[in-house]
Design a protein around this motif. Structure first.
Motif, short mmCIF file in Angstrom:
data_model
loop_
_atom_site.label_atom_id
_atom_site.label_comp_id
_atom_site.label_asym_id
_atom_site.label_seq_id
_atom_site.Cartn_x
_atom_site.Cartn_y
_atom_site.Cartn_z
N UNK A 54 -3.49 -9.06 12.34
CA UNK A 54 -4.03 -7.78 12.81
C UNK A 54 -4.94 -7.17 11.75
N UNK A 55 -5.96 -6.47 12.20
CA UNK A 55 -6.79 -5.75 11.24
C UNK A 55 -6.38 -4.28 11.17
N UNK A 56 -5.20 -3.97 11.70
CA UNK A 56 -4.65 -2.61 11.66
C UNK A 56 -3.24 -2.70 11.06
N UNK A 57 -3.02 -2.09 9.90
CA UNK A 57 -1.70 -2.20 9.26
C UNK A 57 -0.58 -1.68 10.15
N UNK A 58 -0.86 -0.62 10.94
CA UNK A 58 0.17 -0.06 11.81
C UNK A 58 0.69 -1.13 12.77
N UNK A 59 -0.24 -1.90 13.34
CA UNK A 59 0.16 -2.97 14.28
C UNK A 59 0.93 -4.06 13.54
N UNK A 60 0.54 -4.32 12.28
CA UNK A 60 1.15 -5.43 11.55
C UNK A 60 2.58 -5.15 11.10
N UNK A 61 2.96 -3.88 10.97
CA UNK A 61 4.33 -3.58 10.49
C UNK A 61 5.30 -3.30 11.63
N UNK A 62 4.81 -3.19 12.85
CA UNK A 62 5.66 -2.82 13.98
C UNK A 62 6.84 -3.79 14.13
N UNK A 63 8.05 -3.22 14.13
CA UNK A 63 9.30 -3.99 14.31
C UNK A 63 9.62 -4.95 13.16
N UNK A 64 8.84 -4.92 12.08
CA UNK A 64 9.14 -5.83 10.96
C UNK A 64 10.39 -5.34 10.23
N UNK A 65 11.26 -6.28 9.87
CA UNK A 65 12.42 -5.87 9.05
C UNK A 65 12.10 -5.90 7.56
N UNK A 66 11.11 -6.71 7.18
CA UNK A 66 10.65 -6.69 5.78
C UNK A 66 9.13 -6.64 5.76
N UNK A 67 8.62 -5.71 4.95
CA UNK A 67 7.17 -5.55 4.78
C UNK A 67 6.83 -5.80 3.32
N UNK A 68 5.88 -6.70 3.07
CA UNK A 68 5.49 -6.98 1.68
C UNK A 68 4.02 -6.61 1.50
N UNK A 69 3.76 -5.64 0.61
CA UNK A 69 2.39 -5.22 0.33
C UNK A 69 1.76 -6.23 -0.64
N UNK A 70 0.69 -6.90 -0.20
CA UNK A 70 0.05 -7.91 -1.04
C UNK A 70 -1.42 -7.57 -1.30
N UNK A 71 -1.73 -6.29 -1.32
CA UNK A 71 -3.11 -5.87 -1.60
C UNK A 71 -3.29 -5.71 -3.11
N UNK A 72 -4.55 -5.57 -3.56
CA UNK A 72 -4.76 -5.22 -4.98
C UNK A 72 -4.01 -3.93 -5.33
N UNK A 73 -3.61 -3.79 -6.59
CA UNK A 73 -2.77 -2.64 -6.97
C UNK A 73 -3.41 -1.29 -6.66
N UNK A 74 -4.73 -1.21 -6.71
CA UNK A 74 -5.37 0.10 -6.48
C UNK A 74 -5.27 0.53 -5.02
N UNK A 75 -4.90 -0.40 -4.13
CA UNK A 75 -4.82 -0.06 -2.70
C UNK A 75 -3.38 0.07 -2.20
N UNK A 76 -2.40 -0.15 -3.09
CA UNK A 76 -1.01 -0.13 -2.64
C UNK A 76 -0.60 1.23 -2.08
N UNK A 77 -0.98 2.30 -2.78
CA UNK A 77 -0.59 3.65 -2.36
C UNK A 77 -1.17 4.00 -1.00
N UNK A 78 -2.44 3.71 -0.83
CA UNK A 78 -3.10 3.98 0.43
C UNK A 78 -2.44 3.19 1.57
N UNK A 79 -2.07 1.95 1.29
CA UNK A 79 -1.44 1.11 2.32
C UNK A 79 -0.09 1.70 2.71
N UNK A 80 0.66 2.18 1.71
CA UNK A 80 1.96 2.79 2.00
C UNK A 80 1.77 4.03 2.89
#
Lengths: 280, 280
Positions: A54-80
């Motif tokens: 998915x190109x939408x993080x909201x769609x990608x985390x739906x119903x996930x029991x584990x989510x792993x952020x694998x973006x560059x460190x400067x984008x981790x906060x925004x992704x959260x």
């Protein structure tokens, strides 16, 4: 923890390797990838690193029991921030960032309700992109988790179990301690390697052997990713450079025939400590 | 040059590899080894790295058309003194030392009658001993010869042909230029790697990954050998450490969010130059 539905946010070398690694040990786990470029998602799908993209993080985390952020460190906060409203109730969130104090602080300040655990799997490559993903990237490598008093213990154990299931050797320390120690063994060596390359004349680069290429391999890493790491960890890095300078002062004092024995001891001791670091 | 009788003085990792390499391309060449310990000679004989072994350099150089000094750099001069009276009339002598100014000067001052050519095959390992010898150690690596106005041109071409026959890529420069450039790409990286290990806390060494181990591999080399190299090349090494410090000054100035773009450029440029150095 063996997730049934794993969300990997960012499917580059690390995220892609994570998908491959999980599927190699748990073929029934569904891996959902997020990437902001369709071509990357397609490549990850073609490699079998993810099952859905998915190109939408909201769609990608739906119903996930584990989510792993694998973006560059400067984008981790925004992704959260972006995924927070869409996480499942019992979802556990972790990351693979090379710095931990910023993201752990941000998660606790802005998202106290999220079960976030800071992780740093010490695996990677100077290469970039899902095409370099490897299913065994994490095996036998160290993974550091950085719990605080605010960390949910069940989530911590779930995350540690997850990494252990991929063959990693787990260590724990505080986010601040992590950033200081990892600066010394990772960010400083990268800075030094880049400085070593930068100072060379072209005529010298023409003569390099395997020793130089190995010593500077890490300097081949992506400039943007490392810029973010250096800036996020700049206080520790400046202090570490200072301590390296002191170590070089010591060496310079030994560069006389009169200090021959002490110079040999200094070099022997370095060789022994490096040998000791090789043991798992 | 294809020697018929090759004398290898010092049968450690380099000397042993040289014997194996020569025998793999010229099975009719007789390789004579000198070592001061019988056990080393026996090991070299057992490996097929030499055909005859002597604990007397005079015996080892008798009738040899090519003599290669493979001792630590601090012993090269003494070895040349010891073999000088026993060399065959047309014998060519070279060496494999990591520094060139001292031995070339010594050969010209003390032994102007010897046809000596300084060589530095840029191959090796952090390991030590004939048991780690490899027949392909020299293949595709760079070898630098360091002729001066006093160097016999026929001997120079013979030595270069010899290394080329082992698959090496030849470069030429003056002994002084060699010592300055090789300091930058070999002796300085070794010094830095040793300093990087030395400054680490035990807790940090416990967390090292592949990046650190690669960056410091060279620091695992033998302390005594490197002590000799550092002392012989100490003026260049001190100057090189000074230039590395300047490169680190530059980096430290860029460690602020305001210099984010310049920091990225600095890192990208290092990555590009390192990539360029990879090409043969």
């Amino acid at each position: 923890m063996q997730p049934k539905r794993l969300s990997v946010l960012g499917v580059g070398l690390l995220g892609g390797s994570l998908g491959l690694a999980v599927k190699s040990v748990a073929s029934d786990c569904r891996v959902i990838g997020y990437g902001h470029r369709r071509a990357t998602l397609d490549a990850a799908l073609a490699l079998g690193a993810i099952d859905e993209g998915y190109d939408d993080p909201a769609a990608a985390v739906r119903d996930a029991d584990l989510v792993v952020l694998c973006t560059p460190v400067s984008l981790l906060g925004e992704m959260l921030d972006r995924i927070a409203p869409f996480l499942a109730d019992r979802a556990v969130v972790t990351d693979v960032g090379s710095t931990k104090a910023s993201i752990v602080r941000l998660s606790e300040e802005r998202h106290p309700g999220i079960r976030f655990v800071g992780s740093h799997p010490m695996a990677g490559s100077e290469k970039r992109g899902v095409q370099f993903a490897q299913s065994d990237l994490f095996r036998n490598a160290v993974c550091i988790t950085t719990p605080t008093d605010a960390t949910d213990r069940e989530a911590l154990e779930a995350v540690e179990g997850f990494w252990r299931g991929l063959g990693m050797r787990l260590k724990r320390c505080s986010p601040a301690e992590h950033d200081r120690l990892i600066c010394d063994v990772s960010h400083l060596p990268h800075a030094i390697a880049a400085a070593l390359v930068t100072m060379q004349e072209d005529a010298a680069l023409d003569l390099v052997g395997k020793g130089f290429l190995d010593a500077t391999r890490i300097a081949g890493g992506d400039g943007g990713l490392w810029r973010d790491i250096f800036l996020d960890n700049r206080q520790n890095l400046a202090a570490a450079i200072g301590r390296l300078r002191t170590s070089l002062d010591d060496l310079e004092r030994l560069l006389t025939p009169e200090s021959s024995e002490a110079l040999r001891d200094w070099l022997d001791r370095a060789a022994e400590r490096r040998q000791a670091a090789l043991k798992p």
